[in-house]
Design an enzyme around this catalytic site. Structure first.
Site, mmCIF file in Angstrom:
data_model
loop_
_atom_site.group_PDB
_atom_site.id
_atom_site.type_symbol
_atom_site.label_atom_id
_atom_site.label_comp_id
_atom_site.label_asym_id
_atom_site.label_seq_id
_atom_site.Cartn_x
_atom_site.Cartn_y
_atom_site.Cartn_z
ATOM 1 N N ARG A 78 34.426 47.031 30.916
ATOM 2 C CA ARG A 78 33.714 45.412 31.469
ATOM 3 C C ARG A 78 32.990 47.338 32.397
ATOM 4 N NH1 ARG A 78 32.545 40.397 32.829
ATOM 5 N NH2 ARG A 78 30.515 40.457 32.856
ATOM 6 N N HIS A 125 26.819 35.471 42.000
ATOM 7 C CA HIS A 125 28.689 35.403 41.479
ATOM 8 C C HIS A 125 29.325 37.075 41.860
ATOM 9 C CE1 HIS A 125 26.909 32.534 38.367
ATOM 10 N NE2 HIS A 125 27.573 31.870 39.351
ATOM 11 N N CYS A 156 46.986 46.117 53.676
ATOM 12 C CA CYS A 156 47.190 45.504 54.348
ATOM 13 C C CYS A 156 49.022 45.142 53.568
ATOM 14 C CB CYS A 156 47.616 43.726 53.680
ATOM 15 S SG CYS A 156 47.285 43.260 51.989
#
Ligand code: NAD
Ligand code: ZN
Length: 256
Positions: A78, A125, A156
């Protein structure tokens, strides 16, 4: 069905309404980007991106956890597609309204690329131009023409990086929702562009505005579900937004 004559008539009334309004805002959906060549959910077949998989597998934490590689590949496809398309005259007409708040359900970044000031844009969104860590939330900007493959977070060293779009079952970003809702409480006119108004809670903003006294103007080729009391400009936003907004300066309320 609107005839051309009818459309001209509704356009004139809508322009009058906007010209006399103190406070306006725009709520947009996938239809705003349709003329840029980005498929909406409804006519998703045109580029095949939604064809092969159940949306729940591509747009939910569960789907991502089951197959993160597949989800990242789909989003990166996309992104590549987005880097090949351009904002259309609808995005540009909205971007010219420097005092108008533009609340969008789109994640495609085309409003920003058209020149809408980030301060005037509420991305309900999220955005496809960012990833964040599933575990620690660390963020990373993504160039749509150079999307990064599936990887572990460098902060992390534990969670996968995922696209910063709101998936099924997830809450909308708090600040974005509150700004959108507070704005819709105080409007004279809400302009609703290219949304089927079927995805909640975003679609509920239209009721919030109407229930607090706003008139609602829809721009959409399809109007079968538009309530009778609203105004409907039947057609494509790339064609109608420039005609509707030309020469007008719209303002939104300041909300905190
Ligand atoms: P939707 O696909 O449910 O509805 C699209 C609407 O646009 C329909 O009502 C259709 O009639 C209308 N439309 C089609 N062509 C148009 C045009 N040229 N001009 C004006 N209107 C046109 O989309 P939605 O309401 O935005 O909700 C679906 C969800 O899908 C949202 O959550 C959104 O985040 C996501 N989505 C986003 C994109 C994007 O970022 N471009 C694309 C597809 C889906
Ligand atoms: Zn992390």
């Amino acid at each position: 069905m609107n005839t051309d004559h009818n459309l001209e008539h509704v356009l004139t009334s809508a322009r009058e309404l906007l010209a006399n309004a103190r406070y306006c805002a725009c709520l947009s959906g996938a239809g705003l980007s349709a003329e840029s060549g980005i498929a909406t959910f409804r006519d998703a077949d045109s580029d095949g991106l939604w064809d092969n998989f159940n949306p729940m597998e591509l747009a939910s934490v569960e789907g991502f956890t089951r197959n993160p590689e597949r989800v990242m590949k789909w989003y990166n496809a996309r992104r590549t597609k987005l880097s090949e398309v351009q904002p259309n005259p609808g995005h540009l007409a909205l971007a010219e309204q420097k005092n108008l708040l533009h609340i969008t359900q789109n994640v495609d970044n085309l409003c920003a690329r058209a020149g809408t000031d980030p301060e005037q844009l509420v991305q309900l969104h999220g955005t496809i131009t960012e990833d964040h860590c599933l575990e620690c939330g660390a963020r990373e900007a993504i160039d749509t023409d150079k999307p990064k493959p599936l990887r572990i977070c460098s902060q992390c060293n534990s969670g996968y990086m995922r696209p910063s779009v709101v998936w099924f079952g997830e809450m909308l970003p708090d600040a974005a929702w509150h700004r959108a809702e507070a704005t819709c409480l105080a409007l004279d006119v809400l302009l609703v562009v290219g949304t089927s108004a079927s995805v909640y809670p975003a679609a509920g903003l239209i009721d919030v505005a109407r229930n607090h006294g706003a008139r609602v103007i829809h721009i959409n080729p399809d109007g079968e579900d538009i309530p009778h009391e609203d105004m409907w400009l039947q057609g494509k936003s790339g064609d109608l937004l420039p005609k509707l907004l030309q020469g007008l300066t719209l303002s939104s309320p300041e909300v905190v």
